[in-house]
Design a protein around this motif. Structure first.
Motif, PDB file in Angstrom:
ATOM      1  N   LEU A   1       0.806  -1.224   0.000  1.00  0.00           N
ATOM      2  CA  LEU A   1       0.000   0.000   0.000  1.00  0.00           C
ATOM      3  C   LEU A   1       0.838   1.274   0.000  1.00  0.00           C
ATOM      4  N   ALA A   2       2.137   1.137  -0.304  1.00  0.00           N
ATOM      5  CA  ALA A   2       3.005   2.301  -0.459  1.00  0.00           C
ATOM      6  C   ALA A   2       2.990   3.220   0.762  1.00  0.00           C
ATOM      7  N   SER A   3       3.011   2.646   1.964  1.00  0.00           N
ATOM      8  CA  SER A   3       2.827   3.501   3.140  1.00  0.00           C
ATOM      9  C   SER A   3       3.950   4.531   3.299  1.00  0.00           C
ATOM     10  N   GLY A   4       5.121   4.244   2.740  1.00  0.00           N
ATOM     11  CA  GLY A   4       6.220   5.218   2.816  1.00  0.00           C
ATOM     12  C   GLY A   4       5.947   6.495   2.034  1.00  0.00           C
TER      13      GLY A   4
ATOM     14  N   GLY B   1       0.081   2.241  -8.391  1.00  0.00           N
ATOM     15  CA  GLY B   1      -1.184   2.235  -7.656  1.00  0.00           C
ATOM     16  C   GLY B   1      -1.364   0.923  -6.917  1.00  0.00           C
ATOM     17  N   VAL B   2      -2.568   0.748  -6.386  1.00  0.00           N
ATOM     18  CA  VAL B   2      -2.908  -0.468  -5.647  1.00  0.00           C
ATOM     19  C   VAL B   2      -3.127  -1.609  -6.642  1.00  0.00           C
ATOM     20  N   VAL B   3      -2.523  -2.771  -6.383  1.00  0.00           N
ATOM     21  CA  VAL B   3      -2.653  -3.908  -7.291  1.00  0.00           C
ATOM     22  C   VAL B   3      -3.514  -5.001  -6.666  1.00  0.00           C
ATOM     23  N   ARG B   4      -4.486  -5.489  -7.456  1.00  0.00           N
ATOM     24  CA  ARG B   4      -5.230  -6.679  -7.035  1.00  0.00           C
ATOM     25  C   ARG B   4      -5.474  -7.542  -8.264  1.00  0.00           C
ATOM     26  N   GLY B   5      -5.210  -8.825  -8.105  1.00  0.00           N
ATOM     27  CA  GLY B   5      -5.402  -9.748  -9.216  1.00  0.00           C
ATOM     28  C   GLY B   5      -4.618  -9.344 -10.470  1.00  0.00           C
TER      29      GLY B   5
ATOM     30  N   GLU C   1      -9.143   2.989  -6.036  1.00  0.00           N
ATOM     31  CA  GLU C   1      -8.492   2.693  -4.764  1.00  0.00           C
ATOM     32  C   GLU C   1      -7.158   3.446  -4.651  1.00  0.00           C
ATOM     33  N   SER C   2      -6.507   3.639  -5.799  1.00  0.00           N
ATOM     34  CA  SER C   2      -5.207   4.321  -5.784  1.00  0.00           C
ATOM     35  C   SER C   2      -5.358   5.818  -5.528  1.00  0.00           C
ATOM     36  N   LEU C   3      -6.498   6.381  -5.937  1.00  0.00           N
ATOM     37  CA  LEU C   3      -6.694   7.827  -5.786  1.00  0.00           C
ATOM     38  C   LEU C   3      -6.581   8.268  -4.337  1.00  0.00           C
ATOM     39  N   GLU C   4      -7.176   7.442  -3.471  1.00  0.00           N
ATOM     40  CA  GLU C   4      -7.161   7.788  -2.054  1.00  0.00           C
ATOM     41  C   GLU C   4      -5.716   7.886  -1.524  1.00  0.00           C
TER      42      GLU C   4
END
Ligand code: PBG
Length: 323
Positions: A85-88, A128-132, A139-142
């Motif tokens: 989730l790229a928290s850094g 961005g956020v990856v799923r599947g 989801e990435s915008l947030e």
């Protein structure tokens, strides 16, 4: 009678009198790659004279750059650790946030731009956020909005969203306004192509995607009309500055954006464009200063007000030497 354009090319003074395009130091933005640690200066092998710099070192470099005439910088970060989730990217003590505070303290006048993306911070290296196996847009915008707000809180003058998620400029504008940063400007990487010219950057930022590539979100190189739609969207979502990237192989697109939009326009002379000139110069095949200045001039001539380039310091030096 024959027309004699050569009359005005006879000497330097005449050429200068009729010169149509001039680069000035304030046009340039110098990129920096900030990394963890102390006293770290690690040269990027595919980008001679460009370094990974720890916060203490980047602060010194930014101050030296300011003294040599650089007025704006853009920061990229290599975090301590990466996760899904790229928290850094949006941590209050993230690497770019820390560098921004340190540079702001030591060089208050310098314009600090923060690149707003997730690829340097995600374990999979996507923006961005990856799923599947897919990069999810909304989801990435947030996360991008949180990143921009935390960069603004750290003192960035401008945030520069480069993830190519649809709606990112609007989401970031809303987040900035809601957190009281209505004066933080947005320089949108509006027209960003899926380009082979980013190769050396991915070494510098350690951000190569672990699987696949970025073609499902960055633009397809053959498309120019689509670039106008991208620019229009970012403009209508509130971008203060539009950007085209890469620069030299997309000068036609740059000119089209210039002709249609009246906001300030930036172009990114990217890592691969820099590396090509450096490599040929190291082989002695071209005159580096001439090719550098001719290249940067072409970007301004095509319509850029602002040029992001790893050559900012050298170009300022060459401009001073020429006068
Ligand atoms: C982040 C980002 C990239 C660049 C700027 N911001 C890399 C990419 O999209 O892969 C490239 C800059 C350069 O090559 O100098 N997404």
């Amino acid at each position: 009678m024959i027309h004699r354009p050569r009359r005005l090319r006879r000497n330097n003074a005449l050429r200068s009198l009729v010169r149509e395009t001039r680069l000035t130091p304030d046009n340039f933005v110098l990129p920096f790659f900030v990394c963890p640690g102390n006293a770290v200066r690690r040269e990027i092998s595919s980008m001679p004279d460009v370094f990974n710099l720890s916060v203490d070192e980047v602060t010194k470099e930014a101050s030296a750059a300011y003294d040599s005439g650089v007025r704006s910088i853009i920061l990229f970060g290599l975090p301590e650790s990466k996760d899904e989730l790229a928290s850094g990217a949006y941590a209050e003590d993230g690497i770019v946030q820390r560098a921004t505070r340190a540079i702001r303290r030591s060089v208050p006048e310098l314009i600090i731009i923060a690149d707003t993306c997730l690829c340097e911070y995600t374990s999979h290296g996507h923006c961005g956020v990856v799923r599947g196996g897919e990069v999810l847009n909304d989801e990435s915008l947030e996360l991008l909005a949180r990143t921009a707000a935390s960069q603004a809180a750290a003192g960035a003058d401008i945030v520069a969203p480069s993830a190519m998620m649809d709606g990112q400029v609007g989401a970031i504008r809303d987040a900035l306004d809601e957190s009281g940063f209505e004066n933080t400007a947005i320089m949108a990487y509006a027209v960003k192509y899926a380009s082979g010219f980013y190769g050396p950057f991915r070494e510098a930022a350690q951000s190569a995607p672990e699987f696949g590539d970025r073609r499902a979100y960055q633009m397809d190189p053959p498309n120019a009309r689509e670039a106008m739609r991208e620019a229009e969207l970012d403009y209508s979502e509130g971008a203060d500055i539009l950007m085209v990237k890469p620069a030299t192989v997309y000068l036609d697109v740059l000119k089209m954006v210039r002709d249609r939009f009246d906001v300030p326009l930036a172009a990114y002379h990217v890592s691969g464009e820099y590396a090509l000139i450096k490599a040929a110069a190291q082989k002695g095949w071209i005159d580096e200063d001439r090719v550098m200045m001719e290249t940067l001039t072409s970007i301004k001539r095509a319509g850029a007000d602002i040029i992001l380039t790893y050559y900012a310091r050298e170009a300022i030096r060459a401009l001073a030497a020429a006068t």
